[in-house]
Design a protein around this motif. Sequence first.
Motif, PDB file in Angstrom:
ATOM      1  N   ASP A 109      -1.557  41.295 -45.407  1.00 57.44           N
ATOM      2  CA  ASP A 109      -1.507  42.667 -44.891  1.00 57.44           C
ATOM      3  C   ASP A 109      -2.259  42.819 -43.570  1.00 57.44           C
ATOM      4  O   ASP A 109      -2.501  43.926 -43.118  1.00 57.44           O
ATOM      5  N   THR A 110      -2.605  41.718 -42.944  1.00 57.32           N
ATOM      6  CA  THR A 110      -3.349  41.737 -41.681  1.00 57.32           C
ATOM      7  C   THR A 110      -2.469  41.187 -40.568  1.00 57.32           C
ATOM      8  O   THR A 110      -1.762  40.203 -40.756  1.00 57.32           O
ATOM      9  N   LYS A 111      -2.518  41.835 -39.413  1.00 55.76           N
ATOM     10  CA  LYS A 111      -1.762  41.364 -38.253  1.00 55.76           C
ATOM     11  C   LYS A 111      -2.674  40.571 -37.325  1.00 55.76           C
ATOM     12  O   LYS A 111      -3.899  40.719 -37.356  1.00 55.76           O
ATOM     13  N   VAL A 112      -2.077  39.751 -36.489  1.00 56.93           N
ATOM     14  CA  VAL A 112      -2.836  39.007 -35.488  1.00 56.93           C
ATOM     15  C   VAL A 112      -3.591  40.002 -34.623  1.00 56.93           C
ATOM     16  O   VAL A 112      -3.035  40.996 -34.166  1.00 56.93           O
ATOM     17  N   GLY A 113      -4.884  39.785 -34.449  1.00 57.06           N
ATOM     18  CA  GLY A 113      -5.715  40.669 -33.638  1.00 57.06           C
ATOM     19  C   GLY A 113      -6.443  41.732 -34.436  1.00 57.06           C
ATOM     20  O   GLY A 113      -7.345  42.385 -33.920  1.00 57.06           O
ATOM     21  N   ASP A 114      -6.040  41.951 -35.702  1.00 60.79           N
ATOM     22  CA  ASP A 114      -6.756  42.913 -36.549  1.00 60.79           C
ATOM     23  C   ASP A 114      -8.158  42.381 -36.848  1.00 60.79           C
ATOM     24  O   ASP A 114      -8.350  41.170 -36.967  1.00 60.79           O
TER      25      ASP A 114
ATOM     26  N   GLU B 243     -13.384  38.800 -35.135  1.00 61.80           N
ATOM     27  CA  GLU B 243     -12.057  38.323 -34.764  1.00 61.80           C
ATOM     28  C   GLU B 243     -12.040  36.810 -34.878  1.00 61.80           C
ATOM     29  O   GLU B 243     -13.024  36.143 -34.544  1.00 61.80           O
ATOM     30  N   ILE B 244     -10.903  36.282 -35.333  1.00 60.93           N
ATOM     31  CA  ILE B 244     -10.751  34.834 -35.452  1.00 60.93           C
ATOM     32  C   ILE B 244     -10.597  34.237 -34.052  1.00 60.93           C
ATOM     33  O   ILE B 244      -9.877  34.769 -33.216  1.00 60.93           O
ATOM     34  N   VAL B 245     -11.300  33.134 -33.815  1.00 56.30           N
ATOM     35  CA  VAL B 245     -11.184  32.413 -32.548  1.00 56.30           C
ATOM     36  C   VAL B 245     -10.962  30.932 -32.842  1.00 56.30           C
ATOM     37  O   VAL B 245     -11.380  30.427 -33.884  1.00 56.30           O
ATOM     38  N   VAL B 246     -10.289  30.255 -31.933  1.00 56.50           N
ATOM     39  CA  VAL B 246     -10.091  28.815 -32.048  1.00 56.50           C
ATOM     40  C   VAL B 246     -11.265  28.140 -31.364  1.00 56.50           C
ATOM     41  O   VAL B 246     -11.540  28.384 -30.186  1.00 56.50           O
ATOM     42  N   LEU B 247     -11.992  27.306 -32.110  1.00 54.48           N
ATOM     43  CA  LEU B 247     -13.159  26.612 -31.551  1.00 54.48           C
ATOM     44  C   LEU B 247     -12.769  25.322 -30.861  1.00 54.48           C
ATOM     45  O   LEU B 247     -13.304  24.970 -29.820  1.00 54.48           O
TER      46      LEU B 247
END
Length: 112
Positions: free
Chosen positions: A59-64, A79-83
């Motif tokens: 139920d979550t969109k990219v950037g939520d 926010e999720i980030v690529v390390l």
Amino acid sequence: MDEEGGEEDDRRPDFRGADKMDLDLVLDVSVTMQVVLGSARMSVSELLKLNRGSIVKLDTKVGDPIDVVVNGRVIARGEIVVLDQDDQQFGVTLTEVATPGSKLTAKKAKAA
């Protein structure tokens, strides 16, 4: 003797002056931290059809914003980030952190 005239129990901790308690006593206590990306609701029959390669729509969109939960309590959002592209590692950039004594409520209701 205690205030009621009985023997004092030496095993009980003395919390007088607890506001001045040394935080070093709890700094090594382990906690469980979770990053909640989202949730999904489905029936048991749908659940039983899942197998390797199945995709579950959250139920979550990219950037939520996502919730950061410690021992069941939301303590931050981020926010999720690529390390590292090569190692495919992810991390969380915190965008909101609860202040002492305040509570953040979960952005999403947990799937039941």
